[in-house]
Design an enzyme around this catalytic site. Sequence first.
Site, PDB file in Angstrom:
ATOM      1  N   ARG A   1      19.813  29.347  46.945  1.00  0.00           N
ATOM      2  CA  ARG A   1      20.368  27.990  46.908  1.00  0.00           C
ATOM      3  C   ARG A   1      20.582  27.492  48.327  1.00  0.00           C
ATOM      4  O   ARG A   1      21.008  28.231  49.211  1.00  0.00           O
ATOM      5  CB  ARG A   1      21.702  27.955  46.150  1.00  0.00           C
ATOM      6  CG  ARG A   1      21.571  28.278  44.663  1.00  0.00           C
ATOM      7  CD  ARG A   1      22.897  28.187  43.964  1.00  0.00           C
ATOM      8  NE  ARG A   1      22.851  28.892  42.684  1.00  0.00           N
ATOM      9  CZ  ARG A   1      23.919  29.165  41.950  1.00  0.00           C
ATOM     10  NH1 ARG A   1      25.121  28.814  42.367  1.00  0.00           N
ATOM     11  NH2 ARG A   1      23.804  29.820  40.800  1.00  0.00           N
TER      12      ARG A   1
ATOM     13  N   ARG B   1      29.094  33.025  50.908  1.00  0.00           N
ATOM     14  CA  ARG B   1      28.273  31.855  50.574  1.00  0.00           C
ATOM     15  C   ARG B   1      26.967  31.921  51.365  1.00  0.00           C
ATOM     16  O   ARG B   1      26.904  31.486  52.511  1.00  0.00           O
ATOM     17  CB  ARG B   1      29.039  30.561  50.885  1.00  0.00           C
ATOM     18  CG  ARG B   1      28.422  29.313  50.252  1.00  0.00           C
ATOM     19  CD  ARG B   1      29.294  28.102  50.496  1.00  0.00           C
ATOM     20  NE  ARG B   1      30.589  28.250  49.883  1.00  0.00           N
ATOM     21  CZ  ARG B   1      30.877  27.968  48.618  1.00  0.00           C
ATOM     22  NH1 ARG B   1      29.928  27.510  47.830  1.00  0.00           N
ATOM     23  NH2 ARG B   1      32.096  28.125  48.149  1.00  0.00           N
TER      24      ARG B   1
ATOM     25  N   GLU C   1      36.272  33.412  43.871  1.00  0.00           N
ATOM     26  CA  GLU C   1      35.394  33.470  42.695  1.00  0.00           C
ATOM     27  C   GLU C   1      34.318  34.536  42.849  1.00  0.00           C
ATOM     28  O   GLU C   1      33.666  34.638  43.899  1.00  0.00           O
ATOM     29  CB  GLU C   1      34.728  32.116  42.478  1.00  0.00           C
ATOM     30  CG  GLU C   1      33.770  32.086  41.291  1.00  0.00           C
ATOM     31  CD  GLU C   1      32.840  30.891  41.298  1.00  0.00           C
ATOM     32  OE1 GLU C   1      31.749  31.007  40.716  1.00  0.00           O
ATOM     33  OE2 GLU C   1      33.177  29.850  41.899  1.00  0.00           O
TER      34      GLU C   1
ATOM     35  N   SER D   1      31.401  33.145  37.098  1.00  0.00           N
ATOM     36  CA  SER D   1      31.732  32.045  36.197  1.00  0.00           C
ATOM     37  C   SER D   1      31.109  32.349  34.848  1.00  0.00           C
ATOM     38  O   SER D   1      29.901  32.597  34.765  1.00  0.00           O
ATOM     39  CB  SER D   1      31.197  30.710  36.722  1.00  0.00           C
ATOM     40  OG  SER D   1      32.007  30.196  37.740  1.00  0.00           O
TER      41      SER D   1
ATOM     42  N   ARG E   1      29.455  39.435  46.788  1.00  0.00           N
ATOM     43  CA  ARG E   1      30.904  39.265  46.801  1.00  0.00           C
ATOM     44  C   ARG E   1      31.616  40.533  46.334  1.00  0.00           C
ATOM     45  O   ARG E   1      32.723  40.830  46.769  1.00  0.00           O
ATOM     46  CB  ARG E   1      31.301  38.051  45.947  1.00  0.00           C
ATOM     47  CG  ARG E   1      30.786  36.739  46.527  1.00  0.00           C
ATOM     48  CD  ARG E   1      31.300  35.519  45.796  1.00  0.00           C
ATOM     49  NE  ARG E   1      30.771  34.296  46.405  1.00  0.00           N
ATOM     50  CZ  ARG E   1      31.275  33.080  46.230  1.00  0.00           C
ATOM     51  NH1 ARG E   1      32.322  32.921  45.437  1.00  0.00           N
ATOM     52  NH2 ARG E   1      30.735  32.037  46.820  1.00  0.00           N
TER      53      ARG E   1
END
Length: 421
Positions: free
Chosen positions: A260, A275, A347, A350, A388
């Site tokens: 991304r 990120r 986070e 999700s 992460r």
Amino acid sequence: MLDAKELRKNFDTLKTALGRRGHDYNLDSFLTLDKSRRDNIGTLESKKARQNAVSKEIPKLKQQKQDTTAIMSEMKELSAEIKELEPEIRKIEEQIETLLLNIPNIPSPNTPTGTTEDDNQEIRKWGELPAFDFTPKPHWELGETLGLLDAATAAKTTGSRFMFYLGWGAKLQRAIINLMLNTHAAHGYEEVVPPFVVHARSLAGTGQLPKFAEDLYKLENTDYYLNPTAEVPITNMYREEILPLQKLPINHTAYAPSFRQEAGAAGRDTRGLIRMHQFNKVELVKIVEPSTSYAELENLTSNAEKILQLLELPYRVIQLCTADLGFSSAMTYDLEVWLPSYDRYVEISSCSNFEGFQARRAGIRFRNADGQVEHAHTLNGSGLAIDRTIAAILENYQQADGTIKIPKILQPYLHGAEVIS
């Protein structure tokens, strides 16, 4: 995608429900376009009916030696009008489709209403936060010192927000992937190795296109994109299919690198593993009967939580409010792992129920117990974000001497090693 028939039938109710997201999605224009489409279709059908009726009369008139000049002229005009109406209707239908493709999902009634992410609701916590008798270091510093992570070389070969994993860093990543896949397979998920490149139709099916084109990496002069999440190819395995009832529920898990551009995240989390433009995930995907989808959401979330529990990493579960809800989701739980360097939960997964939103876009249907065809419900969640997870292990398991204890559950995957030094 919203159901056009349902939107037409219950417009005010759906508009109010969508309004809980806090934005105006120009929904009123749907009624204008839809009326124009139906009016034009009505006119077209009337003209075609007249054309068919007159076509049957012309041979009779000719047999009776009657003058057909006027009626032939009318037929010529009708034919021209029909030719003009058909592309006009297609144009309106394309406008409706574009409008609906850019409207997000209706939030579940159980999704809390909110105006910012501060209105997200904490559901539960698990684990004890680490207590250090020294000043803990951030994962990027630990990883560089121990020779596990090399962002500088990745920047030289590729660019910023990419990473080389070296030595024990690479081994740790592989161990985590295997732990996740093995655990989810034991939970009944079928393992998949998906393509890492997808086309635009697949991205539209799961909701990444057209809304989030700027976040995607498009391969030049092709219809291909680098995969932004394994959710895309796995969900689209069943695109344009009618599934037999006995095949549901479908449960898949997959490891895949994801890509991304993070176009909307400039300046955020520029250091470390939080990120990145290329990141790794083990994904969970479910395709289920609508009546079971919220029970399946709880199950999927529990499966993702299990990995954090096995790794003995403290975390919490957050239910997202309408302001923070993803474009395609009706209801989402975020899992947030504790990162000492951030002094907060971050986070790591999700877990979302999309209800029939993706299934309508991708044409994923099933034949129910009554033999009727209806859209399935789709769900997905990370189980977990691997980079992460590594960041959380490095930070939560660091020792005063700069070494990293290896979580017990991972030691068998690393030939019994207990410490990274």
